[in-house]
Scaffold this active site. Sequence first.
Site, PDB file in Angstrom:
ATOM      1  N   TYR A 110       0.844  -1.193   0.000  1.00 29.07           N
ATOM      2  CA  TYR A 110       0.000   0.000   0.000  1.00 29.07           C
ATOM      3  C   TYR A 110       0.884   1.250   0.000  1.00 29.07           C
ATOM      4  O   TYR A 110       0.615   2.215  -0.714  1.00 29.07           O
ATOM      5  CB  TYR A 110      -0.924   0.013   1.217  1.00 29.07           C
ATOM      6  CG  TYR A 110      -1.904  -1.141   1.243  1.00 29.07           C
ATOM      7  CD1 TYR A 110      -2.933  -1.225   0.322  1.00 29.07           C
ATOM      8  CD2 TYR A 110      -1.787  -2.142   2.200  1.00 29.07           C
ATOM      9  CE1 TYR A 110      -3.827  -2.288   0.338  1.00 29.07           C
ATOM     10  CE2 TYR A 110      -2.680  -3.209   2.232  1.00 29.07           C
ATOM     11  CZ  TYR A 110      -3.692  -3.273   1.300  1.00 29.07           C
ATOM     12  OH  TYR A 110      -4.569  -4.321   1.321  1.00 29.07           O
ATOM     13  N   ASN A 133     -12.803  -1.009  -4.887  1.00 27.71           N
ATOM     14  CA  ASN A 133     -12.527  -1.332  -6.281  1.00 27.71           C
ATOM     15  C   ASN A 133     -13.717  -2.051  -6.924  1.00 27.71           C
ATOM     16  O   ASN A 133     -14.041  -3.164  -6.543  1.00 27.71           O
ATOM     17  CB  ASN A 133     -11.276  -2.223  -6.342  1.00 27.71           C
ATOM     18  CG  ASN A 133     -10.950  -2.739  -7.719  1.00 27.71           C
ATOM     19  OD1 ASN A 133     -11.503  -2.311  -8.712  1.00 27.71           O
ATOM     20  ND2 ASN A 133     -10.035  -3.684  -7.757  1.00 27.71           N
ATOM     21  N   CYS A 141      -6.435  -5.541  -7.171  1.00 26.85           N
ATOM     22  CA  CYS A 141      -6.185  -5.095  -5.805  1.00 26.85           C
ATOM     23  C   CYS A 141      -5.574  -6.215  -4.950  1.00 26.85           C
ATOM     24  O   CYS A 141      -4.922  -5.940  -3.948  1.00 26.85           O
ATOM     25  CB  CYS A 141      -7.455  -4.556  -5.176  1.00 26.85           C
ATOM     26  SG  CYS A 141      -8.889  -5.617  -5.312  1.00 26.85           S
ATOM     27  N   HIS A 142      -5.746  -7.456  -5.381  1.00 26.76           N
ATOM     28  CA  HIS A 142      -5.154  -8.573  -4.637  1.00 26.76           C
ATOM     29  C   HIS A 142      -3.634  -8.559  -4.717  1.00 26.76           C
ATOM     30  O   HIS A 142      -2.974  -9.214  -3.925  1.00 26.76           O
ATOM     31  CB  HIS A 142      -5.714  -9.919  -5.135  1.00 26.76           C
ATOM     32  CG  HIS A 142      -5.373 -10.248  -6.550  1.00 26.76           C
ATOM     33  ND1 HIS A 142      -6.019  -9.666  -7.633  1.00 26.76           N
ATOM     34  CD2 HIS A 142      -4.447 -11.094  -7.065  1.00 26.76           C
ATOM     35  CE1 HIS A 142      -5.504 -10.146  -8.750  1.00 26.76           C
ATOM     36  NE2 HIS A 142      -4.547 -11.017  -8.430  1.00 26.76           N
ATOM     37  N   GLU A 170      -1.544 -17.219  -9.278  1.00 25.89           N
ATOM     38  CA  GLU A 170      -0.662 -16.455 -10.165  1.00 25.89           C
ATOM     39  C   GLU A 170       0.815 -16.798  -9.968  1.00 25.89           C
ATOM     40  O   GLU A 170       1.670 -16.206 -10.630  1.00 25.89           O
ATOM     41  CB  GLU A 170      -0.858 -14.951  -9.932  1.00 25.89           C
ATOM     42  CG  GLU A 170      -2.216 -14.459 -10.367  1.00 25.89           C
ATOM     43  CD  GLU A 170      -2.391 -12.956 -10.190  1.00 25.89           C
ATOM     44  OE1 GLU A 170      -1.469 -12.270  -9.685  1.00 25.89           O
ATOM     45  OE2 GLU A 170      -3.464 -12.456 -10.561  1.00 25.89           O
TER      46      GLU A 170
END
Length: 182
Positions: A110, A133, A141-142, A170
Amino acid sequence: MTRAQGCCLFDTAIGPCGIAWTQAALAAVQLPETSRAATLARLRRHAGAEVPEQAPPAFAAVAIARIQALLAGTRDDLADLPLDLEGVPPFHRRVYEVARAIPPGEVLTYGEVARRIGEPGAARAVGQALGKNPFAPVIPCHRVLAAGGRPGGFSAEGGATTKLRMLEIEKTRFGPQPGLFD
Protein backbone atom coordinates in the site's frame (compact mmCIF):
# COMPACT_ATOMS: atom_id res chain seq x y z
CA MET A 1 -21.96 5.03 -10.24
CA THR A 2 -22.13 3.95 -13.86
CA ARG A 3 -25.48 2.69 -15.07
CA ALA A 4 -24.75 -0.64 -16.70
CA GLN A 5 -26.81 -1.98 -19.61
CA GLY A 6 -26.52 -5.63 -18.63
CA CYS A 7 -24.79 -8.12 -16.40
CA CYS A 8 -24.20 -11.83 -15.97
CA LEU A 9 -22.50 -14.32 -13.70
CA PHE A 10 -19.81 -16.72 -14.91
CA ASP A 11 -17.93 -19.60 -13.36
CA THR A 12 -14.22 -19.43 -12.51
CA ALA A 13 -11.68 -21.57 -10.66
CA ILE A 14 -12.42 -19.63 -7.46
CA GLY A 15 -16.22 -19.56 -7.81
CA PRO A 16 -18.91 -17.61 -9.66
CA CYS A 17 -17.88 -14.08 -10.61
CA GLY A 18 -20.02 -11.31 -12.05
CA ILE A 19 -19.57 -8.74 -14.79
CA ALA A 20 -21.61 -5.73 -15.89
CA TRP A 21 -21.14 -3.58 -18.98
CA THR A 22 -22.09 -0.35 -20.68
CA GLN A 23 -22.19 0.20 -24.44
CA ALA A 24 -18.43 -0.20 -24.85
CA ALA A 25 -16.78 -0.84 -21.48
CA LEU A 26 -16.96 -2.87 -18.31
CA ALA A 27 -19.06 -1.15 -15.65
CA ALA A 28 -18.15 -3.55 -12.81
CA VAL A 29 -16.53 -6.92 -12.16
CA GLN A 30 -17.27 -8.89 -9.00
CA LEU A 31 -15.32 -11.68 -7.32
CA PRO A 32 -17.32 -14.55 -5.77
CA GLU A 33 -19.46 -14.05 -2.70
CA THR A 34 -21.04 -16.80 -0.54
CA SER A 35 -23.61 -17.62 -3.24
CA ARG A 36 -24.51 -16.73 -6.81
CA ALA A 37 -27.32 -14.51 -5.48
CA ALA A 38 -24.91 -12.68 -3.17
CA THR A 39 -22.42 -12.20 -6.03
CA LEU A 40 -25.17 -10.76 -8.23
CA ALA A 41 -26.40 -8.48 -5.43
CA ARG A 42 -22.92 -7.08 -4.78
CA LEU A 43 -22.31 -6.62 -8.52
CA ARG A 44 -25.54 -4.63 -8.76
CA ARG A 45 -24.42 -2.36 -5.91
CA HIS A 46 -21.68 -1.16 -8.28
CA ALA A 47 -23.59 -1.39 -11.57
CA GLY A 48 -27.16 -0.41 -10.70
CA ALA A 49 -29.86 -2.26 -8.79
CA GLU A 50 -32.06 -2.89 -11.83
CA VAL A 51 -29.39 -4.01 -14.29
CA PRO A 52 -30.86 -6.93 -16.26
CA GLU A 53 -29.11 -10.28 -16.45
CA GLN A 54 -28.49 -11.15 -20.10
CA ALA A 55 -25.97 -12.65 -22.48
CA PRO A 56 -22.83 -10.50 -22.68
CA PRO A 57 -21.87 -8.56 -25.81
CA ALA A 58 -18.72 -9.71 -27.62
CA PHE A 59 -16.25 -7.46 -25.75
CA ALA A 60 -17.63 -8.57 -22.37
CA ALA A 61 -17.54 -12.24 -23.44
CA VAL A 62 -13.84 -11.78 -24.29
CA ALA A 63 -13.29 -10.19 -20.85
CA ILE A 64 -15.05 -13.13 -19.18
CA ALA A 65 -12.85 -15.66 -20.98
CA ARG A 66 -9.71 -13.76 -20.01
CA ILE A 67 -10.77 -13.41 -16.36
CA GLN A 68 -11.55 -17.13 -16.26
CA ALA A 69 -8.11 -17.89 -17.69
CA LEU A 70 -6.39 -15.54 -15.22
CA LEU A 71 -8.14 -17.18 -12.27
CA ALA A 72 -7.08 -20.59 -13.62
CA GLY A 73 -3.41 -19.57 -13.73
CA THR A 74 -2.86 -17.98 -17.15
CA ARG A 75 -0.63 -14.91 -16.99
CA ASP A 76 -2.70 -12.01 -18.32
CA ASP A 77 -2.61 -8.49 -16.89
CA LEU A 78 -6.06 -7.65 -18.36
CA ALA A 79 -4.72 -4.09 -18.74
CA ASP A 80 -6.31 -3.51 -22.14
CA LEU A 81 -9.88 -4.34 -21.06
CA PRO A 82 -11.99 -1.17 -21.33
CA LEU A 83 -13.34 0.17 -18.02
CA ASP A 84 -16.05 2.77 -17.49
CA LEU A 85 -14.59 4.90 -14.70
CA GLU A 86 -17.44 7.41 -14.62
CA GLY A 87 -18.13 8.28 -11.01
CA VAL A 88 -14.79 6.92 -9.74
CA PRO A 89 -13.09 9.62 -7.64
CA PRO A 90 -9.79 11.02 -9.01
CA PHE A 91 -7.70 9.66 -6.11
CA HIS A 92 -9.14 6.16 -6.66
CA ARG A 93 -8.41 6.41 -10.39
CA ARG A 94 -4.75 7.16 -9.65
CA VAL A 95 -4.55 4.22 -7.23
CA TYR A 96 -6.27 1.91 -9.74
CA GLU A 97 -3.89 2.99 -12.52
CA VAL A 98 -0.87 1.94 -10.42
CA ALA A 99 -2.52 -1.30 -9.27
CA ARG A 100 -3.50 -2.15 -12.83
CA ALA A 101 0.14 -1.91 -13.90
CA ILE A 102 1.27 -4.63 -11.43
CA PRO A 103 1.94 -7.74 -13.52
CA PRO A 104 0.54 -11.13 -12.51
CA GLY A 105 2.89 -12.84 -10.08
CA GLU A 106 4.20 -9.58 -8.62
CA VAL A 107 3.09 -7.36 -5.74
CA LEU A 108 3.44 -3.87 -4.31
CA THR A 109 2.63 -2.63 -0.82
CA TYR A 110 0.00 0.00 0.00
CA GLY A 111 2.89 2.35 0.83
CA GLU A 112 4.58 1.72 -2.50
CA VAL A 113 1.35 2.49 -4.35
CA ALA A 114 1.00 5.70 -2.31
CA ARG A 115 4.55 6.77 -3.24
CA ARG A 116 3.92 6.00 -6.93
CA ILE A 117 0.92 8.31 -6.99
CA GLY A 118 2.99 11.04 -5.30
CA GLU A 119 1.33 10.78 -1.88
CA PRO A 120 3.81 8.89 0.31
CA GLY A 121 1.75 9.25 3.50
CA ALA A 122 -1.46 7.91 1.97
CA ALA A 123 -1.04 4.13 2.44
CA ARG A 124 -4.27 3.88 4.46
CA ALA A 125 -6.20 5.88 1.84
CA VAL A 126 -4.78 3.58 -0.86
CA GLY A 127 -6.15 0.60 1.08
CA GLN A 128 -9.54 2.25 1.37
CA ALA A 129 -9.62 3.01 -2.36
CA LEU A 130 -8.71 -0.59 -3.19
CA GLY A 131 -11.43 -1.79 -0.80
CA LYS A 132 -13.95 0.04 -3.02
CA ASN A 133 -12.53 -1.33 -6.28
CA PRO A 134 -15.49 -2.09 -8.59
CA PHE A 135 -13.33 -4.01 -11.08
CA ALA A 136 -11.55 -6.84 -9.21
CA PRO A 137 -9.59 -8.69 -10.59
CA VAL A 138 -9.28 -6.50 -13.72
CA ILE A 139 -7.87 -3.88 -11.36
CA PRO A 140 -5.81 -6.38 -9.35
CA CYS A 141 -6.19 -5.09 -5.81
CA HIS A 142 -5.15 -8.57 -4.64
CA ARG A 143 -1.62 -7.72 -5.79
CA VAL A 144 -1.29 -4.98 -3.16
CA LEU A 145 -0.05 -6.09 0.26
CA ALA A 146 0.47 -4.52 3.66
CA ALA A 147 3.96 -3.62 4.85
CA GLY A 148 6.26 -6.55 5.48
CA GLY A 149 4.50 -8.75 2.91
CA ARG A 150 1.43 -9.27 5.12
CA PRO A 151 -1.75 -9.78 3.10
CA GLY A 152 -3.61 -6.85 4.63
CA GLY A 153 -7.32 -6.52 4.00
CA PHE A 154 -9.37 -7.78 1.11
CA SER A 155 -13.03 -6.94 0.59
CA ALA A 156 -13.93 -10.05 -1.41
CA GLU A 157 -15.61 -12.99 0.30
CA GLY A 158 -13.00 -14.94 2.26
CA GLY A 159 -10.89 -11.83 2.86
CA ALA A 160 -7.14 -12.38 3.04
CA THR A 161 -7.56 -16.13 2.39
CA THR A 162 -9.09 -15.37 -1.03
CA LYS A 163 -6.38 -12.78 -1.72
CA LEU A 164 -3.63 -15.28 -0.93
CA ARG A 165 -5.35 -17.96 -3.02
CA MET A 166 -5.43 -15.62 -6.01
CA LEU A 167 -1.74 -14.80 -5.52
CA GLU A 168 -0.96 -18.51 -5.30
CA ILE A 169 -2.82 -19.15 -8.57
CA GLU A 170 -0.66 -16.46 -10.17
CA LYS A 171 2.49 -18.08 -8.74
CA THR A 172 3.38 -14.81 -7.06
CA ARG A 173 6.98 -14.22 -6.08
CA PHE A 174 7.30 -12.56 -2.70
CA GLY A 175 10.26 -10.43 -1.72
CA PRO A 176 12.30 -7.90 -3.70
CA GLN A 177 12.42 -8.46 -7.43
CA PRO A 178 14.72 -6.71 -9.85
CA GLY A 179 13.07 -3.57 -11.20
CA LEU A 180 9.76 -4.11 -9.39
CA PHE A 181 10.23 -1.48 -6.68
CA ASP A 182 12.34 1.05 -8.58
